[in-house]
Design a protein around this motif. Structure first.
Motif, PDB file in Angstrom:
ATOM      1  N   THR A  90       0.871  -1.170   0.000  1.00 56.25           N
ATOM      2  CA  THR A  90       0.000   0.000   0.000  1.00 56.25           C
ATOM      3  C   THR A  90       0.906   1.217   0.000  1.00 56.25           C
ATOM      4  N   MET A  91       0.494   2.238  -0.727  1.00 59.66           N
ATOM      5  CA  MET A  91       1.355   3.416  -0.853  1.00 59.66           C
ATOM      6  C   MET A  91       0.561   4.678  -0.569  1.00 59.66           C
ATOM      7  N   ASN A  92       1.103   5.522   0.272  1.00 58.70           N
ATOM      8  CA  ASN A  92       0.504   6.814   0.570  1.00 58.70           C
ATOM      9  C   ASN A  92       1.309   7.874  -0.168  1.00 58.70           C
ATOM     10  N   ASP A  93       0.854   8.264  -1.358  1.00 59.00           N
ATOM     11  CA  ASP A  93       1.626   9.224  -2.144  1.00 59.00           C
ATOM     12  C   ASP A  93       0.773  10.372  -2.674  1.00 59.00           C
ATOM     13  N   LYS A  94      -0.459  10.493  -2.174  1.00 59.03           N
ATOM     14  CA  LYS A  94      -1.355  11.540  -2.663  1.00 59.03           C
ATOM     15  C   LYS A  94      -1.266  12.810  -1.829  1.00 59.03           C
ATOM     16  N   CYS A  95      -0.676  12.707  -0.655  1.00 64.03           N
ATOM     17  CA  CYS A  95      -0.662  13.825   0.279  1.00 64.03           C
ATOM     18  C   CYS A  95       0.547  13.682   1.179  1.00 64.03           C
ATOM     19  N   GLY A  96       1.002  14.795   1.758  1.00 63.20           N
ATOM     20  CA  GLY A  96       2.183  14.757   2.611  1.00 63.20           C
ATOM     21  C   GLY A  96       1.946  14.128   3.969  1.00 63.20           C
ATOM     22  N   ALA A  97       0.668  13.951   4.363  1.00 61.55           N
ATOM     23  CA  ALA A  97       0.382  13.361   5.663  1.00 61.55           C
ATOM     24  C   ALA A  97       0.930  11.941   5.717  1.00 61.55           C
ATOM     25  N   GLY A  98       1.540  11.587   6.843  1.00 61.71           N
ATOM     26  CA  GLY A  98       2.089  10.248   6.978  1.00 61.71           C
ATOM     27  C   GLY A  98       3.432  10.084   6.309  1.00 61.71           C
ATOM     28  N   ILE A 157       2.730  16.218  16.708  1.00 58.63           N
ATOM     29  CA  ILE A 157       2.953  15.978  15.278  1.00 58.63           C
ATOM     30  C   ILE A 157       3.517  14.574  15.078  1.00 58.63           C
ATOM     31  N   ASN A 158       4.463  14.183  15.914  1.00 56.57           N
ATOM     32  CA  ASN A 158       4.999  12.810  15.856  1.00 56.57           C
ATOM     33  C   ASN A 158       3.868  11.793  16.005  1.00 56.57           C
ATOM     34  N   TYR A 159       2.998  12.057  16.969  1.00 56.17           N
ATOM     35  CA  TYR A 159       1.876  11.148  17.232  1.00 56.17           C
ATOM     36  C   TYR A 159       0.924  11.101  16.027  1.00 56.17           C
ATOM     37  N   ALA A 160       0.635  12.270  15.446  1.00 55.66           N
ATOM     38  CA  ALA A 160      -0.304  12.336  14.321  1.00 55.66           C
ATOM     39  C   ALA A 160       0.197  11.544  13.122  1.00 55.66           C
ATOM     40  N   VAL A 161       1.488  11.631  12.847  1.00 56.49           N
ATOM     41  CA  VAL A 161       2.060  10.891  11.719  1.00 56.49           C
ATOM     42  C   VAL A 161       2.029   9.389  11.998  1.00 56.49           C
ATOM     43  N   ALA A 162       2.372   8.995  13.230  1.00 58.30           N
ATOM     44  CA  ALA A 162       2.332   7.574  13.598  1.00 58.30           C
ATOM     45  C   ALA A 162       0.913   7.024  13.458  1.00 58.30           C
ATOM     46  N   LYS A 163      -0.064   7.806  13.888  1.00 57.07           N
ATOM     47  CA  LYS A 163      -1.473   7.378  13.802  1.00 57.07           C
ATOM     48  C   LYS A 163      -1.923   7.272  12.349  1.00 57.07           C
ATOM     49  N   LYS A 164      -1.523   8.244  11.524  1.00 57.62           N
ATOM     50  CA  LYS A 164      -1.896   8.232  10.109  1.00 57.62           C
ATOM     51  C   LYS A 164      -1.351   6.991   9.415  1.00 57.62           C
ATOM     52  N   ILE A 165      -0.084   6.678   9.661  1.00 54.58           N
ATOM     53  CA  ILE A 165       0.533   5.512   9.019  1.00 54.58           C
ATOM     54  C   ILE A 165      -0.118   4.223   9.493  1.00 54.58           C
ATOM     55  N   ASN A 166      -0.399   4.143  10.771  1.00 59.31           N
ATOM     56  CA  ASN A 166      -1.074   2.946  11.289  1.00 59.31           C
ATOM     57  C   ASN A 166      -2.450   2.772  10.642  1.00 59.31           C
ATOM     58  N   ASN A 167      -3.145   3.872  10.403  1.00 63.17           N
ATOM     59  CA  ASN A 167      -4.504   3.806   9.840  1.00 63.17           C
ATOM     60  C   ASN A 167      -4.535   3.406   8.371  1.00 63.17           C
ATOM     61  N   ILE A 168      -3.466   3.676   7.622  1.00 66.07           N
ATOM     62  CA  ILE A 168      -3.503   3.312   6.198  1.00 66.07           C
ATOM     63  C   ILE A 168      -3.092   1.858   5.964  1.00 66.07           C
ATOM     64  N   ASN A 169      -2.643   1.185   7.020  1.00 66.12           N
ATOM     65  CA  ASN A 169      -2.283  -0.224   6.861  1.00 66.12           C
ATOM     66  C   ASN A 169      -3.517  -1.121   6.966  1.00 66.12           C
ATOM     67  N   ASN A 170      -3.689  -2.020   5.994  1.00 69.31           N
ATOM     68  CA  ASN A 170      -4.807  -2.966   6.005  1.00 69.31           C
ATOM     69  C   ASN A 170      -4.357  -4.410   6.157  1.00 69.31           C
ATOM     70  N   TYR A 171      -3.061  -4.635   6.381  1.00 71.95           N
ATOM     71  CA  TYR A 171      -2.538  -5.991   6.438  1.00 71.95           C
ATOM     72  C   TYR A 171      -2.453  -6.493   7.878  1.00 71.95           C
ATOM     73  N   ASP A 172      -2.713  -7.789   8.041  1.00 72.79           N
ATOM     74  CA  ASP A 172      -2.508  -8.425   9.345  1.00 72.79           C
ATOM     75  C   ASP A 172      -1.018  -8.726   9.508  1.00 72.79           C
ATOM     76  N   TYR A 173      -0.508  -8.504  10.677  1.00 73.24           N
ATOM     77  CA  TYR A 173       0.908  -8.766  10.901  1.00 73.24           C
ATOM     78  C   TYR A 173       1.197  -8.916  12.386  1.00 73.24           C
ATOM     79  N   GLU A 174       2.308  -9.565  12.668  1.00 73.83           N
ATOM     80  CA  GLU A 174       2.794  -9.683  14.040  1.00 73.83           C
ATOM     81  C   GLU A 174       4.118  -8.943  14.217  1.00 73.83           C
ATOM     82  N   THR A 175       4.958  -8.997  13.186  1.00 76.29           N
ATOM     83  CA  THR A 175       6.265  -8.342  13.260  1.00 76.29           C
ATOM     84  C   THR A 175       6.353  -7.239  12.214  1.00 76.29           C
ATOM     85  N   VAL A 176       6.972  -6.122  12.589  1.00 81.30           N
ATOM     86  CA  VAL A 176       7.032  -4.970  11.695  1.00 81.30           C
ATOM     87  C   VAL A 176       8.383  -4.269  11.829  1.00 81.30           C
ATOM     88  N   ALA A 177       8.889  -3.803  10.695  1.00 82.50           N
ATOM     89  CA  ALA A 177      10.120  -3.010  10.675  1.00 82.50           C
ATOM     90  C   ALA A 177       9.822  -1.643  10.084  1.00 82.50           C
TER      91      ALA A 177
END
Length: 227
Positions: A90-98, A157-177
Motif C-alpha cells: 500500500t502506498m501513501n503518495d497523494k498527500c504529505g500526511a504520513g 505531530i509525531n503522534y499524528a504521523v504515527a497514527k496516520k501511518i497505522n490507519n492506512i495499513n490494512n494488512y494483518d501482521y505480528e512483526t514490523v520493521a
C-alpha cells in the motif's frame, strides 16, 4: 565492485558493501557517470535511468536482516507499507500526511530543529484533526495561541504521523520493521508502537536499507551469472 543506489526524493543513498554515502538528489547526473553501469543496482525515484533497476519492495526485503511480516518505508514524500508474505503493498503518495514531508513542513514553519524531533514525546499528545502538511499550520498556530509549547506541539505531530501511518495499513501482521529517515525519530517509533500495539524493529541504518538491499540483490544476481 557491486554498488547499490537508492534515489530518494531528497537524498541519494549509496552502499558499496562496506561504506555508506549520502548525496542530494540533484547530484544524480554526476553520480550516473561515477559508477560502472554493469555492477550498479538502483532503486527509488529515477531508478530506470540505470541498467539494473529494482523495485523498492525487493530492496526493502533484501535489506532487512530479520524475518519480518511488514516493512513500513517512510520516505520524504511517500510511505510504502510492504507485506513481505504476499508481496503486496500500500502506498501513501497523494498527500504529505504520513510522510517525512509533514514533519519537515511543520518543523520548518516553527523554526524547530528537525534533529530534535526524536526527543519530543508527551504522554497525552494533542489530538490534531488535520494531518495535511499545508492546512495543519493553522491548527498548530491555534494551539500555540492557546498556550501549548513547541515541545508539546512537535510531540503531537509525531503522534499524528504515527497514527496516520497505522490507519492506512490494512494488512494483518505480528512483526514490523520501520525504515527510512523518519525511523530515526525515537519518539515517532514509540508512538507507533503504542498505537499499533506491536514491537517495532528499527535496523541500524534505516535510511540506507534500500541501498543495502540493492547491493545484496546485485551480489546475488552476479553470483548466479557466474555460476
Amino acid at each position: 565492485m557491486t554498488i547499490g543506489i537508492d534515489i530518494g526524493s531528497t537524498n541519494i543513498k549509496i552502499y558499496d558493501g562496506a561504506n555508506l554515502e549520502k548525496y542530494p538528489t540533484y547530484e544524480l547526473k554526476e553520480i550516473l557517470g561515477r559508477y560502472d553501469i554493469n555492477t550498479t543496482y538502483a532503486t527509488g525515484y529515477f531508478r530506470k535511468k540505470f541498467k539494473n533497476n529494482i523495485t523498492e519492495i525487493t530492496t526493502a526485503i533484501y535489506g532487512i536482516d530479520k524475518d519480518i511480516d511488514l516493512i513500513i518505508d517512510i520516505g520524504g514524500q511517500d510511505t510504502k507499507i510492504i507485506n513481505t508474505r504476499t508481496l503486496e503493498f500500500t502506498m501513501n503518495d497523494k498527500c504529505g500526511a504520513g510522510t517525512g514531508l509533514f514533519l519537515q513542513t511543520v518543523a520548518s514553519y516553527l523554526n524547530f530543529p528537525i534533529e530534535q524531533l526524536g526527543s519530543c514525546y508527551i504522554d497525552e499528545p494533542l489530538q490534531l484533526n488535520n494531518t495535511c502538511a499545508v492546512f495543519s499550520i493553522s491548527e498548530v498556530i491555534n494551539n500555540l495561541v492557546n498556550g501549548h509549547n513547541l515541545d508539546e506541539i512537535m510531540a503531537s505531530i509525531n503522534y499524528a504521523v504515527a497514527k496516520k501511518i497505522n490507519n492506512i495499513n490494512n494488512y494483518d501482521y505480528e512483526t514490523v520493521a520501520l525504515i527510512g529517515g523518519v525511523a530515526n525519530n525515537k519518539s515517532f517509533v514509540k508512538y507507533f508502537e503504542e498505537i499499533s500495539e506491536k514491537k517495532v524493529y528499527v535496523p541500524k541504518y534505516p535510511q540506507f536499507i534500500n541501498a543495502i538491499g540493492a547491493t545484496k540483490y546485485g551480489m546475488e544476481a552476479e553470483r548466479r551469472t557466474t555460476d
